[in-house]
Design an enzyme around this catalytic site. Structure first.
Site, PDB file in Angstrom:
ATOM      1  N   GLN A 105       0.854  -1.195   0.000  1.00  0.00           N
ATOM      2  CA  GLN A 105       0.000   0.000   0.000  1.00  0.00           C
ATOM      3  C   GLN A 105       0.887   1.242   0.000  1.00  0.00           C
ATOM      4  OE1 GLN A 105      -3.591  -0.790   2.887  1.00  0.00           O
ATOM      5  NE2 GLN A 105      -1.773  -1.844   3.675  1.00  0.00           N
ATOM      6  N   HIS A 125      -1.376   1.535  -4.300  1.00  0.00           N
ATOM      7  CA  HIS A 125      -1.694   2.967  -4.139  1.00  0.00           C
ATOM      8  C   HIS A 125      -0.714   3.847  -4.900  1.00  0.00           C
ATOM      9  CE1 HIS A 125      -3.889   1.839  -0.150  1.00  0.00           C
ATOM     10  NE2 HIS A 125      -4.549   1.484  -1.222  1.00  0.00           N
ATOM     11  N   CYS A 133       1.362  13.540 -15.672  1.00  0.00           N
ATOM     12  CA  CYS A 133       0.565  14.644 -16.245  1.00  0.00           C
ATOM     13  C   CYS A 133      -0.809  14.085 -16.588  1.00  0.00           C
ATOM     14  CB  CYS A 133       1.229  15.196 -17.513  1.00  0.00           C
ATOM     15  SG  CYS A 133       0.137  16.355 -18.377  1.00  0.00           S
ATOM     16  N   CYS A 136      -1.301  14.703 -20.795  1.00  0.00           N
ATOM     17  CA  CYS A 136      -0.571  13.894 -21.804  1.00  0.00           C
ATOM     18  C   CYS A 136      -0.074  12.561 -21.249  1.00  0.00           C
ATOM     19  CB  CYS A 136       0.607  14.708 -22.362  1.00  0.00           C
ATOM     20  SG  CYS A 136       1.924  15.065 -21.172  1.00  0.00           S
ATOM     21  N   CYS A 161       3.021  19.880 -21.906  1.00  0.00           N
ATOM     22  CA  CYS A 161       1.724  20.358 -22.424  1.00  0.00           C
ATOM     23  C   CYS A 161       1.049  21.329 -21.458  1.00  0.00           C
ATOM     24  CB  CYS A 161       0.814  19.153 -22.671  1.00  0.00           C
ATOM     25  SG  CYS A 161       0.199  18.431 -21.134  1.00  0.00           S
ATOM     26  N   GLY A 198       2.980  -4.577   8.976  1.00  0.00           N
ATOM     27  CA  GLY A 198       2.845  -3.135   9.186  1.00  0.00           C
ATOM     28  C   GLY A 198       1.642  -2.489   8.557  1.00  0.00           C
ATOM     29  N   ASN A 224       2.802  -7.096  13.147  1.00  0.00           N
ATOM     30  CA  ASN A 224       2.398  -5.699  13.291  1.00  0.00           C
ATOM     31  C   ASN A 224       2.621  -5.249  14.729  1.00  0.00           C
ATOM     32  OD1 ASN A 224       1.250  -3.497  11.728  1.00  0.00           O
ATOM     33  ND2 ASN A 224      -0.460  -3.581  13.155  1.00  0.00           N
ATOM     34  N   ALA A 242       8.755  -4.451  12.704  1.00  0.00           N
ATOM     35  CA  ALA A 242       8.965  -5.151  11.421  1.00  0.00           C
ATOM     36  C   ALA A 242      10.433  -5.453  11.165  1.00  0.00           C
ATOM     37  CB  ALA A 242       8.398  -4.299  10.290  1.00  0.00           C
TER      38      ALA A 242
HETATM   39  N1  APR Z   1       6.805  -2.412  12.890  1.00  0.00           N
HETATM   40  C1  APR Z   1       5.608  -3.055  12.815  1.00  0.00           C
HETATM   41  N2  APR Z   1       4.415  -2.406  12.745  1.00  0.00           N
HETATM   42  C2  APR Z   1       4.463  -1.057  12.743  1.00  0.00           C
HETATM   43  C3  APR Z   1       5.663  -0.312  12.828  1.00  0.00           C
HETATM   44  C4  APR Z   1       6.876  -1.058  12.902  1.00  0.00           C
HETATM   45  N3  APR Z   1       8.070  -0.458  12.981  1.00  0.00           N
HETATM   46  N4  APR Z   1       5.361   1.020  12.809  1.00  0.00           N
HETATM   47  C5  APR Z   1       4.011   1.097  12.732  1.00  0.00           C
HETATM   48  N5  APR Z   1       3.475  -0.131  12.700  1.00  0.00           N
HETATM   49  C6  APR Z   1       2.066  -0.509  12.556  1.00  0.00           C
HETATM   50  C7  APR Z   1       1.104   0.401  13.280  1.00  0.00           C
HETATM   51  O1  APR Z   1       0.866  -0.086  14.593  1.00  0.00           O
HETATM   52  C8  APR Z   1      -0.156   0.299  12.408  1.00  0.00           C
HETATM   53  O2  APR Z   1      -0.980  -0.777  12.846  1.00  0.00           O
HETATM   54  O3  APR Z   1       1.772  -0.385  11.184  1.00  0.00           O
HETATM   55  C9  APR Z   1       0.391  -0.048  11.022  1.00  0.00           C
HETATM   56  C10 APR Z   1       0.308   1.124  10.050  1.00  0.00           C
HETATM   57  O4  APR Z   1      -1.069   1.332   9.808  1.00  0.00           O
HETATM   58  P1  APR Z   1      -1.544   2.644   8.992  1.00  0.00           P
HETATM   59  O5  APR Z   1      -0.836   3.835   9.514  1.00  0.00           O
HETATM   60  O6  APR Z   1      -3.052   2.615   8.985  1.00  0.00           O
HETATM   61  O7  APR Z   1      -0.988   2.388   7.519  1.00  0.00           O
HETATM   62  P2  APR Z   1      -1.608   1.457   6.397  1.00  0.00           P
HETATM   63  O8  APR Z   1      -2.289   0.259   6.980  1.00  0.00           O
HETATM   64  O9  APR Z   1      -0.541   1.233   5.413  1.00  0.00           O
HETATM   65  O10 APR Z   1      -2.717   2.430   5.750  1.00  0.00           O
HETATM   66  C11 APR Z   1      -3.333   1.993   4.564  1.00  0.00           C
HETATM   67  O11 APR Z   1      -4.374   4.156   4.354  1.00  0.00           O
HETATM   68  O12 APR Z   1      -4.325   6.466   4.383  1.00  0.00           O
HETATM   69  C12 APR Z   1      -4.282   5.365   3.572  1.00  0.00           C
HETATM   70  O13 APR Z   1      -3.301   5.300   1.447  1.00  0.00           O
HETATM   71  C13 APR Z   1      -2.988   5.297   2.808  1.00  0.00           C
HETATM   72  O14 APR Z   1      -1.799   3.299   2.086  1.00  0.00           O
HETATM   73  C14 APR Z   1      -2.397   3.941   3.201  1.00  0.00           C
HETATM   74  C15 APR Z   1      -3.620   3.173   3.686  1.00  0.00           C
END
Ligand code: APR
Length: 263
Positions: A105, A125, A133, A136, A161, A198, A224, A242
């Site tokens: 993502q 994403h 652009c 074009c 353009c 994550g 996570n 992670a």
């Molecule tokens: N190690 C493991 N987990 C982690 C770490 C880390 N170092 N740092 C943060 N996290 C966890 C957080 O606890 C959280 O649960 O990663 C997760 C990140 O979640 P979000 O911030 O919601 O990100 P994501 O799930 O990628 O969001 C999805 O939402 O806003 C939109 O387009 C945006 O792609 C994004 C989408």
């Protein structure tokens, strides 16, 4: 600590036994590279309102685009960051022949920078390191546009353009790249091990991927910092960082493969 070590052993056993491993990542895999995530305390959505980041708003006026470009720069989402140990561990799984693909993502290009081949990274994403652009359809490196903003251009346009240029990342209200979404769904249904790293798993359709995998009979690992709505669905949930988890797991996988000679 004992529990974490046991989970790491189980995690590496699952990777060794799997034939087609899909890694699915969210912003949590990049926080150790200095890129803020979205929903942790202090994350992007605690500073900015997602409502300001919609596709419709971006198109609505040069003034809205000026605010967007300013927020993107300040928010750290366009910064050129470096991969962290989690990205390198995932790239190592590829080198060990244990990675079917990465579905991400994230828009930070760090999986490719860490060594996962471009054709094995599905960016649901888009990618913030390039700009498109809307007239074009030409692409430009983000750093070229940021340079022009630094030199005083408030609302950059297409140098060919003079059309509207937009980061090639998916804004709220914008369709995901359909071909990428279809490919990612297919790989999710075809794998036998689906690893989430994550992500809060709250944004759809990206968050359908782990469910597609589970429904097709794959095992599901969620690594996570915090719990997710799909934890109950997982074969294994590991709460931790992670970088640390993936480095230790990949190290165990590497030593098991090399000692069994099955490289
Ligand atoms: N190690 C493991 N987990 C982690 C770490 C880390 N170092 N740092 C943060 N996290 C966890 C957080 O606890 C959280 O649960 O990663 C997760 C990140 O979640 P979000 O911030 O919601 O990100 P994501 O799930 O990628 O969001 C999805 O939402 O806003 C939109 O387009 C945006 O792609 C994004 C989408």
């Amino acid at each position: 600590m004992e529990k974490l070590n046991h989970s790491i052993d189980v995690f590496s056993d699952l990777i060794i036994a799997a034939k087609r491993v899909v890694v699915f990542t969210g912003a949590g895999v990049s926080t150790e590279s200095g890129i803020p995530d979205f929903r942790s305390p202090g994350g992007i959505w605690s500073k900015y309102d997602p409502e300001d980041f919609t596709y419709q708003k971006f198109l609505s006026s040069p003034e809205a685009r000026k605010i967007h470009w300013k927020m993107l720069g300040e928010g750290g989402l366009t910064a050129e960051a470096e991969p962290n140990p989690a990205h390198y561990a995932i790239a190592e799984l590829h080198r060990l022949g244990k990675l079917d693909c990465v579905i991400t993502q994230n828009v930070d290009n760090l999986h490719q920078k860490a060594g996962v081949p471009e054709d094995k990274v599905f960016e649901l994403h888009g990618n913030m390191q390039r700009v498109i652009c809307l007239s074009c359809q030409r692409h430009f490196p983000m750093k070229e546009i940021l340079q022009r903003i630094e030199e005083g251009t408030e609302v950059p346009d297409c140098p060919y353009c003079h059309g509207i240029v937009k980061p090639d990342a998916v804004f709220f209200g914008e369709a995901l790249p359909q071909e990428t979404l279809m490919e990612a769904s297919r790989h999710s249904r075809d794998c036998d091990l689906f690893i989430v790293i994550g992500s809060t798993l709250v944004v759809y359709p990206a968050a359908y991927m782990p469910t597609y995998a589970r429904e097709a009979g794959a095992k599901l690992v969620i690594a996570n910092l915090t719990s997710t709505p799909l934890d109950h669905y997982a074969t294994l949930v590991i709460h931790g960082k992670a970088g640390e988890i993936m480095s230790e797991v990949t190290e165990k996988v590497r030593s098991r493969i090399s000692s069994s000679g099955k490289m």
